[in-house]
Design a protein around this motif. Structure first.
Motif, mmCIF file in Angstrom:
data_model
loop_
_atom_site.group_PDB
_atom_site.id
_atom_site.type_symbol
_atom_site.label_atom_id
_atom_site.label_comp_id
_atom_site.label_asym_id
_atom_site.label_seq_id
_atom_site.Cartn_x
_atom_site.Cartn_y
_atom_site.Cartn_z
ATOM 1 N N ASP A 88 38.235 -33.585 16.912
ATOM 2 C CA ASP A 88 39.470 -33.581 16.743
ATOM 3 C C ASP A 88 39.913 -32.285 16.779
ATOM 4 O OD1 ASP A 88 39.119 -36.298 16.213
ATOM 5 O OD2 ASP A 88 40.076 -36.345 14.138
ATOM 6 N N ALA A 89 39.295 -31.262 16.026
ATOM 7 C CA ALA A 89 39.657 -29.721 16.323
ATOM 8 C C ALA A 89 39.571 -29.300 17.633
ATOM 9 C CB ALA A 89 38.769 -29.019 15.147
ATOM 10 N N ALA A 90 38.465 -29.769 18.256
ATOM 11 C CA ALA A 90 38.211 -29.424 19.679
ATOM 12 C C ALA A 90 39.547 -29.928 20.460
ATOM 13 C CB ALA A 90 36.863 -29.886 20.258
ATOM 14 N N TRP A 91 39.740 -30.745 20.544
ATOM 15 C CA TRP A 91 41.129 -31.628 21.241
ATOM 16 C C TRP A 91 42.333 -30.851 21.014
ATOM 17 C CZ3 TRP A 91 45.592 -33.765 20.093
ATOM 18 C CH2 TRP A 91 46.059 -34.590 21.336
ATOM 19 N N PHE A 92 42.405 -30.514 19.642
ATOM 20 C CA PHE A 92 43.695 -30.067 19.145
ATOM 21 C C PHE A 92 43.615 -28.494 19.808
ATOM 22 C CE2 PHE A 92 45.364 -26.892 15.988
ATOM 23 C CZ PHE A 92 46.755 -27.350 15.847
ATOM 24 N N HIS A 93 42.621 -27.757 19.706
ATOM 25 C CA HIS A 93 42.635 -26.418 20.457
ATOM 26 C C HIS A 93 42.647 -26.435 21.975
ATOM 27 C CE1 HIS A 93 42.032 -23.611 17.130
ATOM 28 N NE2 HIS A 93 41.504 -24.339 16.391
ATOM 29 N N HIS A 94 42.266 -27.629 22.329
ATOM 30 C CA HIS A 94 42.225 -27.460 23.905
ATOM 31 C C HIS A 94 43.584 -27.747 24.403
ATOM 32 C CE1 HIS A 94 41.132 -28.291 27.975
ATOM 33 N NE2 HIS A 94 41.687 -29.621 27.994
ATOM 34 N N GLN A 95 44.453 -28.475 23.578
ATOM 35 C CA GLN A 95 45.747 -28.909 24.082
ATOM 36 C C GLN A 95 46.790 -27.323 23.890
ATOM 37 O OE1 GLN A 95 46.502 -31.986 25.211
ATOM 38 N NE2 GLN A 95 44.503 -32.028 24.650
ATOM 39 N N LEU A 96 46.367 -26.611 22.817
ATOM 40 C CA LEU A 96 47.014 -25.359 22.769
ATOM 41 C C LEU A 96 46.719 -24.635 23.847
ATOM 42 C CD1 LEU A 96 46.815 -24.785 18.765
ATOM 43 C CD2 LEU A 96 48.508 -25.935 20.012
ATOM 44 N N LYS A 97 45.339 -24.549 24.288
ATOM 45 C CA LYS A 97 44.868 -23.451 25.254
ATOM 46 C C LYS A 97 45.664 -23.832 26.471
ATOM 47 C CE LYS A 97 40.731 -21.347 27.113
ATOM 48 N NZ LYS A 97 41.039 -21.581 28.750
ATOM 49 N N LEU A 98 45.659 -25.218 26.886
ATOM 50 C CA LEU A 98 46.502 -25.434 28.330
ATOM 51 C C LEU A 98 47.663 -25.137 28.168
ATOM 52 C CD1 LEU A 98 45.198 -29.387 28.523
ATOM 53 C CD2 LEU A 98 44.520 -27.376 29.695
ATOM 54 N N HIS A 99 48.433 -25.214 27.229
ATOM 55 C CA HIS A 99 49.909 -24.767 27.190
ATOM 56 C C HIS A 99 49.886 -23.148 27.351
ATOM 57 C CE1 HIS A 99 54.194 -24.122 26.077
ATOM 58 N NE2 HIS A 99 53.772 -23.432 25.099
ATOM 59 N N CYS A 100 48.884 -22.498 26.271
ATOM 60 C CA CYS A 100 49.248 -20.929 26.446
ATOM 61 C C CYS A 100 48.610 -20.353 27.728
ATOM 62 C CB CYS A 100 48.199 -20.443 25.584
ATOM 63 S SG CYS A 100 48.665 -20.576 23.821
ATOM 64 N N ASP A 101 47.710 -21.126 28.511
ATOM 65 C CA ASP A 101 47.285 -20.625 30.007
ATOM 66 C C ASP A 101 48.175 -20.760 30.868
ATOM 67 O OD1 ASP A 101 44.942 -20.023 28.844
ATOM 68 O OD2 ASP A 101 43.681 -21.947 29.468
ATOM 69 N N GLN A 102 49.305 -21.633 30.852
ATOM 70 C CA GLN A 102 50.272 -21.594 31.892
ATOM 71 C C GLN A 102 51.188 -20.366 31.980
ATOM 72 O OE1 GLN A 102 52.610 -25.659 31.777
ATOM 73 N NE2 GLN A 102 51.549 -25.783 29.918
ATOM 74 N N PHE A 103 50.807 -19.608 30.757
ATOM 75 C CA PHE A 103 51.797 -18.256 30.724
ATOM 76 C C PHE A 103 50.883 -17.072 30.867
ATOM 77 C CE2 PHE A 103 54.190 -21.853 28.847
ATOM 78 C CZ PHE A 103 55.398 -21.568 29.052
ATOM 79 N N ALA A 104 49.909 -16.989 30.124
ATOM 80 C CA ALA A 104 49.015 -15.854 30.390
ATOM 81 C C ALA A 104 47.543 -16.101 29.899
ATOM 82 C CB ALA A 104 49.516 -14.766 29.780
ATOM 83 N N ASP A 105 46.382 -15.951 30.590
ATOM 84 C CA ASP A 105 45.299 -16.230 30.057
ATOM 85 C C ASP A 105 44.953 -15.724 28.789
ATOM 86 O OD1 ASP A 105 44.638 -17.571 32.451
ATOM 87 O OD2 ASP A 105 43.658 -15.750 33.437
ATOM 88 N N HIS A 106 45.492 -14.404 28.094
ATOM 89 C CA HIS A 106 45.187 -13.853 27.048
ATOM 90 C C HIS A 106 45.676 -14.779 25.777
ATOM 91 C CE1 HIS A 106 48.815 -11.787 26.215
ATOM 92 N NE2 HIS A 106 48.990 -11.726 27.742
ATOM 93 N N LEU A 107 46.787 -15.289 26.077
ATOM 94 C CA LEU A 107 47.627 -15.622 25.111
ATOM 95 C C LEU A 107 46.971 -16.827 24.027
ATOM 96 C CD1 LEU A 107 51.165 -16.713 26.540
ATOM 97 C CD2 LEU A 107 50.146 -14.485 25.384
ATOM 98 N N TYR A 108 46.184 -17.652 24.561
ATOM 99 C CA TYR A 108 45.412 -18.530 23.621
ATOM 100 C C TYR A 108 44.095 -17.624 22.619
ATOM 101 C CZ TYR A 108 41.887 -21.786 21.606
ATOM 102 O OH TYR A 108 41.080 -22.416 20.542
ATOM 103 N N PRO A 109 43.503 -16.825 23.416
ATOM 104 C CA PRO A 109 42.388 -16.083 22.292
ATOM 105 C C PRO A 109 43.224 -15.324 21.409
ATOM 106 C CG PRO A 109 42.261 -15.350 24.660
ATOM 107 C CD PRO A 109 43.186 -16.515 24.499
ATOM 108 N N ASP A 110 44.224 -14.661 21.898
ATOM 109 C CA ASP A 110 44.826 -13.743 20.937
ATOM 110 C C ASP A 110 45.712 -14.402 19.957
ATOM 111 O OD1 ASP A 110 44.169 -11.719 22.789
ATOM 112 O OD2 ASP A 110 46.284 -11.188 23.593
#
Length: 301
Positions: free
Chosen positions: A134-156
């Motif tokens: 569940d945690a993996a799916w949750f974080h994956h959704q956040l990463k997909l959104h962040c990556d639309q704007f910049a690659d560094h957003l999700y890890p930051d």
């Protein structure tokens, strides 16, 4: 229409959309509406649901306040005392079923009389029991959104959440994190309009994310052991919000509406002296995973 008016209108519409989605998902209770005014300027609309089929207590709050910053608030923000405007949507849901996680989301915009502005917000998950998938799916959704704007957003922003949603006196994270950001301003990579699109998009993620997580666990049987653990984990949630959360402090320091600020607190919580879960139990396993810097994306979704 000014930029701040556009943002306020969008945030108010987001609140309405989320309330409708949550009422449909709960299937029993309805949100009550509480419109309020702040004596110093502005006000808000608090939407609160209690004793639902799936949601024990939930709040979806909109606010748009203005006025003069107090000396204390200005000092904490590192700005000169002056007038300000702040608007945002803040959500906390405490579920009935202990297998369903607590979720928090907040997006906000802050503007000063001298033209200084910034966006802030984030979304994080606080499971009573951690399911890595569940945690993996949750974080994956956040990463997909962040990556639309910049690659560094999700890890930051993931690291920012790990550091922010941490309870130092317990040496544990509040949950499995998510993303957190504050004082975002235009850069060469993202102008103000793009920043707004990113922040509003975080808000629009809320309903599909939570409804998916609710559907996964809402019918899982539970007993008194799970309910006791849920109350203890709710106690940790209270400790963070009242001791460490900057938003709570800012709201109280700027004479915000106490009921709306503290709507994030659960309906019941416990503090059992020196509780130690049995080694190898599901409760003990959850405690072991309340750590910073876990790469939740490594798990299968």
């Amino acid at each position: 229409m000014s930029a701040s008016s556009v943002i306020k209108t969008a945030f108010l519409g987001l609140q309405s959309d989320i309330v409708l989605a949550l009422e449909a998902a709960d299937g029993l209770a309805k949100f009550t509406s509480d419109e309020w005014e702040r004596p110093e300027g502005g006000g808000g609309l608090s939407k609160v649901l209690t004793n639902g089929k799936h949601i024990a207590k939930g709040g979806v709050n909109f606010s748009a306040v203005e006025g003069a910053l107090s000396a204390g608030a200005a000092k904490n923000l590192g700005v000169a005392p002056q007038s300000f405007m702040a608007t945002g949507v803040s959500i906390v849901l405490h579920p009935q079923n202990p297998w369903v996680p607590i979720i928090h989301m907040n997006i906000r915009y802050f503007e000063l009389a001298d033209g200084t502005y910034w966006f802030g917000g984030g979304i994080d998950l606080t499971p009573h029991y951690i399911f890595p998938e569940d945690a993996a799916w949750f974080h994956h959704q956040l990463k997909l959104h962040c990556d639309q704007f910049a690659d560094h957003l999700y890890p930051d922003f993931k690291k920012w959440a790990d550091d922010y949603f941490f309870i130092p006196h317990r040496n544990e994270t509040r949950g499995v994190g998510g993303i957190f950001f504050d004082r975002l301003v235009a850069t060469e990579d993202m102008d103000k309009s793009q920043l707004f699109d990113f922040v509003l998009g975080v808000g629009q993620l809320f309903s599909p994310i939570y409804l998916n997580l609710l559907d996964r666990r809402k019918d899982t049987p539970f007993g008194e052991q799970e309910l006791q653990w849920q109350r203890l984990r709710r106690g940790r949630y209270v400790e963070f919000n009242l001791v460490w959360d900057r938003g709570t402090k800012f709201g109280l320091e700027t004479n915000g509406r106490t009921e709306s600020i503290l709507m994030s607190l659960p309906p019941q919580a416990d503090w059992m002296y020196d509780f130690q879960p049995e080694e190898g139990s599901k409760e003990a396993e959850t405690l072991k995973q309340l750590k910073k810097e876990i790469n939740w994306l490594q798990y299968k979704r």
